[in-house]
Design an enzyme around this catalytic site. Structure first.
Site, mmCIF file in Angstrom:
data_model
loop_
_atom_site.group_PDB
_atom_site.id
_atom_site.type_symbol
_atom_site.label_atom_id
_atom_site.label_comp_id
_atom_site.label_asym_id
_atom_site.label_seq_id
_atom_site.Cartn_x
_atom_site.Cartn_y
_atom_site.Cartn_z
ATOM 1 N N HIS A 67 52.518 30.544 49.727
ATOM 2 C CA HIS A 67 52.534 30.289 51.887
ATOM 3 C C HIS A 67 51.969 32.289 52.284
ATOM 4 C CE1 HIS A 67 56.576 27.718 52.453
ATOM 5 N NE2 HIS A 67 57.295 28.482 51.509
ATOM 6 N N HIS A 186 58.940 20.370 56.167
ATOM 7 C CA HIS A 186 59.345 20.941 55.449
ATOM 8 C C HIS A 186 60.266 21.164 54.582
ATOM 9 C CE1 HIS A 186 62.291 24.902 55.784
ATOM 10 N NE2 HIS A 186 60.975 25.203 55.233
ATOM 11 N N HIS A 213 60.619 20.568 50.692
ATOM 12 C CA HIS A 213 61.761 21.956 50.322
ATOM 13 C C HIS A 213 62.712 20.608 50.102
ATOM 14 C CE1 HIS A 213 58.759 24.762 51.974
ATOM 15 N NE2 HIS A 213 59.547 25.513 51.310
ATOM 16 N N GLU A 216 68.288 23.579 48.564
ATOM 17 C CA GLU A 216 67.393 25.157 47.719
ATOM 18 C C GLU A 216 68.405 25.811 47.392
ATOM 19 O OE1 GLU A 216 64.587 26.730 50.307
ATOM 20 O OE2 GLU A 216 64.097 28.834 49.464
ATOM 21 N N ASP A 313 56.822 30.066 44.516
ATOM 22 C CA ASP A 313 56.696 30.469 46.480
ATOM 23 C C ASP A 313 55.936 31.447 47.140
ATOM 24 O OD1 ASP A 313 58.089 29.934 48.345
ATOM 25 O OD2 ASP A 313 59.984 29.361 47.653
#
Ligand code: MCF
Ligand code: FE
Length: 409
Positions: A67, A186, A213, A216, A313
């Protein structure tokens, strides 16, 4: 045409073969293996790539989950529990993204390249990383550019679609071998089914890769499975009687027949929900330690036969974007694994497996594969120890080649 040799060639094939004192010939792709003397006789005009006597050659790493728009984070975001983090993201994301200027993103991409990464999967939340990614893709970094969609408010669906479409269509204009537009839905807790279906229809129409995602954190798990917990309490501040949009199983069904990277999956036990032919799991150990409150069960995940690979990530939930640092974190995280076996598996999880997940003709030193590889120098070491010693000691490449071309570092 070029020739290069190494003390150890980590092919990163399924068996994790290591060739000792061997060479290969390459142009854009890898052409032939052999002893340097034999290859030089056969290809007298091949140019030598100079290497150290203790060099290691292995496929360029693939980091399929970054990201970069969160590159300015170091001490701003809150760690330890997912909702704590999420609230800090919502509070600081515009400030952080404004701070992550093109220059900072390019600097971080360069750093990744120096650590041996040849391909990234960038989750683009706002589109402010596009220019930096395009520039990087002209300088030898392969970028899979996942345009993110999210939004929970029924009243803002059309607005969200339009905003996403603009970013998505803009990215499509730049599609090339080194810049691959893709889609990120997302997550199940943040994306309304109308938005998820809208984006996934586009993925089907354009045959694009998808990233999401999934399961998580502890709060996400309780929310999706039981409609309870911190998410419910938090959402009650905005709406009366909030309900999750999907059960975890129904969420997975949305991705039927779509090549999808499910990131995290820390709380997934039902691996059979995922389709081995289309779905894979991106494991981000460092990020999980900061946000998830549980460790990903690597042994069980690998036993399921699914493609499990590594990602860092973003700096939103890590202190480094180096896959080598991430491998070292994995060595400490998965303490029940045999150390030497884990080391070679981790190298596959950063090369062969993500290449398959992203449909890339790379990730392996093999005839016919793209010549995406790095050269590292390592001290003298025994062959069986080499994968582990490599992970423990390596920081920066000597050279990195993408599609046969040396990248300037
Ligand atoms: O992977 C980590 C943790 N899980 C979810 N999202 C993000 C991560 N790092 C950055 N994000 C972004 C995400 O893409 O944060 C926002 C999204 O734009 C969270 S949702 C408001
Ligand atoms: Fe992420």
């Amino acid at each position: 045409m070029y020739i290069v040799s190494a003390k150890y060639l980590f092919l990163c094939d399924e068996n994790f073969t290591i060739l000792e004192n061997q060479a290969f010939i390459f142009k854009e792709q890898i052409l032939e293996f052999g002893k340097s003397e034999d290859l030089l006789k056969k290809y007298p005009k091949a140019q030598w790539i100079k290497t150290d006597q203790n060099s290691i050659i292995l496929p360029a790493f693939i980091n399929p989950h970054t990201h970069l728009e969160f590159s300015a984070n170091s001490t701003t975001l809150h760690f330890g529990e997912f909702l704590l983090w999420l609230k800090s993201v919502i509070e600081s994301r515009s400030f952080l993204s404004a701070k992550a200027k093109e220059e900072l993103i390019i600097q971080n991409i360069k750093r990744m390249q120096k650590s041996g990464v040849g391909t990234i999967g960038e989750i683009s939340s706002f589109g402010s990383d596009l220019q930096a990614c395009l520039k990087a893709s002209e300088n030898g970094m392969r970028v899979v550019f996942f345009n993110e969609i999210l939004g929970t408010n029924e009243k803002q669906i059309e607005e969200k679609k339009a905003e996403f479409l603009q970013r998505f269509e803009n990215s499509l204009k730049y599609k090339s071998e080194f810049f691959i537009p893709a889609i990120s839905v997302h997550s199940a807790y943040s994306t309304h089914p109308k938005l998820a279906c809208f984006a996934l229809d586009l993925a089907r129409k354009y045959d694009l890769l998808v990233s999401t995602h999934f399961l998580e954190s502890k709060v996400e798990n309780i929310w999706l499975r039981k409609a309870k917990g911190g998410f419910k309490k938090w959402l009650e501040n905005f709406i009366a009687n909030p309900k999750p949009f999907y059960t975890p199983k129904d969420y997975v069904k949305l991705f039927k027949n779509i090549k999808t990277l499910f990131t995290h999956c820390v709380y997934l036990k039902e691996y059979e929900w995922l389709d081995k032919n289309y779905h894979s799991i991106t494991h981000c150990a460092f990020s999980n330690r900061l946000l998830s409150q549980k460790t990903f069960n690597l042994k069980k995940a690998l036993q399921s036969g699914l493609n499990i690979h590594l990602g860092t990530d973003g700096l939103s939930s890590n202190i480094s974007l180096s896959i080598l640092d991430e491998m070292r974190a994995n060595l400490l995280t998965h303490q029940n694994e045999d150390l030497l076996k884990l080391a070679s598996r981790l190298l596959q999880m950063a090369t062969l497996y993500p290449a398959k997940a992203l449909n890339l003709n790379a990730g392996e030193i093999k005839v016919g594969k793209n010549a995406d590889f790095s050269i590292f120098n390592l001290g003298e070491c025994e062959k069986k120890q080499a994968p582990l010693q490599f992970i423990l000691n390596s920081k920066e490449v000597e050279k990195i080649f993408i599609k046969g071309k040396e990248c300037s570092l």
